[in-house]
Design an enzyme around this catalytic site. Structure first.
Site, mmCIF file in Angstrom:
data_model
loop_
_atom_site.group_PDB
_atom_site.id
_atom_site.type_symbol
_atom_site.label_atom_id
_atom_site.label_comp_id
_atom_site.label_asym_id
_atom_site.label_seq_id
_atom_site.Cartn_x
_atom_site.Cartn_y
_atom_site.Cartn_z
ATOM 1 N N SER A 127 3.196 -14.332 32.748
ATOM 2 C CA SER A 127 4.246 -14.488 33.760
ATOM 3 C C SER A 127 4.529 -15.958 34.056
ATOM 4 C CB SER A 127 3.868 -13.748 35.050
ATOM 5 O OG SER A 127 2.722 -14.315 35.649
ATOM 6 N N THR A 128 3.500 -16.807 33.952
ATOM 7 C CA THR A 128 3.709 -18.236 34.202
ATOM 8 C C THR A 128 4.593 -18.856 33.133
ATOM 9 O OG1 THR A 128 1.547 -18.405 35.290
ATOM 10 C CG2 THR A 128 2.565 -20.458 34.559
ATOM 11 N N GLY A 144 0.341 -15.435 38.148
ATOM 12 C CA GLY A 144 -0.622 -16.503 37.915
ATOM 13 C C GLY A 144 -1.279 -16.401 36.564
ATOM 14 N N GLU A 175 -1.838 -9.183 3.814
ATOM 15 C CA GLU A 175 -1.913 -9.698 5.185
ATOM 16 C C GLU A 175 -3.350 -9.835 5.695
ATOM 17 O OE1 GLU A 175 -1.609 -5.186 5.668
ATOM 18 O OE2 GLU A 175 -0.959 -6.737 4.267
ATOM 19 N N HIS A 227 -3.549 -5.176 0.378
ATOM 20 C CA HIS A 227 -3.018 -5.726 1.629
ATOM 21 C C HIS A 227 -3.057 -7.254 1.620
ATOM 22 C CE1 HIS A 227 -2.667 -1.954 3.952
ATOM 23 N NE2 HIS A 227 -3.658 -1.545 3.164
ATOM 24 N N CYS A 247 0.839 -1.199 0.000
ATOM 25 C CA CYS A 247 0.000 0.000 0.000
ATOM 26 C C CYS A 247 0.880 1.258 0.000
ATOM 27 C CB CYS A 247 -0.969 -0.028 1.183
ATOM 28 S SG CYS A 247 -2.334 1.150 1.028
#
Length: 513
Positions: free
Chosen positions: A233-234, A229, A176, A174, A80
């Site tokens: 992060s886990t 939790g 995508e 586009h 584009c």
């Protein structure tokens, strides 16, 4: 590992380009549109893609790439606005179109007598997705047209003849976007056939690469991880644990801003993961520092600083802090779009004090949410943990709008528990990407038991998304919403009105603050 660099000119689809590339098994990363050739060379891409953008290449505010980008010896594809930037750079002409193209358009592949375009190999005439008001009106010397549409005679072009060795390609549409029927094939033709990239990026290869990087960065130093939790992060903690084992110690902070019974639930499901975890109850400290603070930005930064303060109290010679920062966090917090504005600071990015004593390890900062879950599966983390809905780092502080207090947090917890419980009971929990309740800073008049009430208003929010970059509001059944509303009003003291948020992202963000 071979990679692709996407230069961001401010398109709403830039992150989608990066995701589509990764779906092909190729690693991609995003850099600002004005990245220097030297900076790009440091990333060693095997191909470069120029994204779309909202400006005009002939305007005063035009965002243009460094010309050296085309001399790096790797194929370049402009999408584009990226196509128009290519045309302008090589001496073509771009002008406003009398007939703009937005939405579906019919693309006609040009059949050149000399040779077929490698970009359009096995691509028939088909529907594509357009979104432009300008178009190329004069072809640059050394280029040829490879496709057209009704309103754009040059909707695809490529370097040819004397410039063929540059391997520069442009698409006005586009590839995508899913509405472009052969978009994935076009990207595959460019990246695999033309650029010769080997699809070797996968959750398994990512884990191996990250383990090497984490070991090299941490050395023999001790590392601390703030674990919430949540999925991010886990997964980050388990990944770092696999890299450095007992050098990692995790701290789960009860900041007083968690969901109902969250601390107990989190500690229970962390046990089987083999992590060393300490529970730190710092709820009084957080709520004291947040007292009478209404600004969402101030709340985020206070929470970020307080997290670090709590971590520092639990330090035992640790030199590094692990955070589950994701790519969307970085994109929203640190603009890569030149003049575009930061949407909001992220808890993991903008809330950290500048003089923090810990260095950062962010093993997931280049991943989207669905990729984090894929990595988690590869690491052997249980599905019920991986499919938990996202929960913001600042917790309920950004879902209690305005000032935060224990009574208001308790009201929100009870209401949110009912909402999530009903979603799970109805089999809807896994069909929405994220769902939560928001306690508004307004009250409304109601009638209960023939008596006038003047109590809080609660908003329910549920969205469908893939990675959080964009989201549609979830069209939950009306009878379900009625049941949730009825339960909340009858079971939670302090709420007499429930609303449902039907805003999509954009223009709204998923969280209210």
């Amino acid at each position: 590992m071979q990679s692709v660099t996407v230069l961001d000119f401010g398109s709403q689809y830039t992150q989608l380009i990066a995701r589509r590339i990764r779906e092909l098994g190729i690693y991609s990363e995003i850099l600002p549109y004005n990245a220097s050739p030297e900076t790009i060379r440091e990333h060693d891409p095997k191909a470069i893609i120029l994204s779309g953008g909202p400006t005009s290449v002939y305007g005063d505010s035009a965002l243009l790439p460094d010309g050296g980008v085309f001399m790096l010896g790797v194929p370049v594809l402009g999408i584009c606005y990226g196509l128009q930037a290519i045309a302008k750079h090589f001496g073509g002409e771009v002008a406003g179109s009398s007939k703009q193209e937005f939405g579906r358009a019919k693309m006609l592949v040009s059949h050149n007598e000399e040779s077929e375009s490698p970009l359009f190999r096995n691509i028939p005439d088909s529907d594509v997705w357009m979104s432009h008001g300008d178009k190329v009106v004069r072809l640059p010397e050394g280029f040829r047209v490879t496709a057209s549409s009704e309103n754009s005679e040059m909707c695809a072009l490529e370097s040819y003849g004397s410039k063929a060795a540059l391997k520069v390609y442009g698409l006005q549409f586009h590839p995508e976007v899913q509405h472009t029927l052969y978009g994935k094939q076009l990207l595959s033709n460019f990246l695999i056939d033309i650029a010769g990239i080997k699809p070797d990026w996968s959750p398994k290869s990512f884990i191996g690469h990250q383990i090497e990087e984490i070991r090299a960065r941490a050395g023999k130093d001790k590392v601390i991880c703030g674990i919430s939790g949540g999925v991010d992060s886990t997964v980050a903690a388990v990944l770092v644990s696999q890299a450095i084992g007992k050098q990692l110690h995790c701290v789960f902070v009860d900041n007083g801003l968690l969901r109902k019974n969250e601390a107990v639930k989190v500690m229970n499901f962390l046990k089987p993961l083999g992590l060393s975890v300490t529970l730190a109850d710092a709820s009084d400290l957080f709520l004291k520092r947040l007292d009478k603070v209404a600004s969402p930005e101030k709340k985020r930064k206070i929470i970020g600083r307080t997290f670090i303060h709590v971590f520092e109290q639990h330090l035992n010679e640790e030199k590094y802090l692990v955070q589950g920062t994701l790519y969307p966090d970085v994109i929203e917090s640190v603009s890569v779009k030149g003049p575009s504005e930061t949407i909001k600071s992220h808890h993991n990015v903008g809330g950290l004090p500048k003089r923090m004593k810990l260095k950062l390890i962010e093993p997931l900062r280049e991943l989207f949410k669905d990729e984090v879950r894929a990595v988690g599966r590869e690491l052997g983390i249980a599905e019920d943990i991986l499919m938990r809905h996202p929960f913001p780092g600042p917790g309920l502080a950004v879902r209690v709008l305005g000032s935060v207090s224990r009574p208001r947090l308790d009201i929100l917890r009870e209401a949110d528990e009912i909402f999530i419980e009903e979603l799970k009971t109805s089999g809807l929990y896994q069909h929405v990407w994220q769902a939560f309740s928001v306690l508004l800073p307004v009250q409304s008049v109601g009638v209960m038991g023939d008596k006038r009430t003047y109590e809080n208003v609660l908003a329910l929010r549920a969205v469908e998304s893939t990675d959080g970059m964009t989201a549609d509001w979830a069209q939950l059944p009306h009878d379900f919403l009625a049941r949730v509303s009825n339960r909340i009003i009858n079971e939670v003291r302090g709420i007499n009105r429930v609303a449902y948020d039907i805003s999509s992202k954009p223009p709204a963000t998923i969280e209210w603050e």
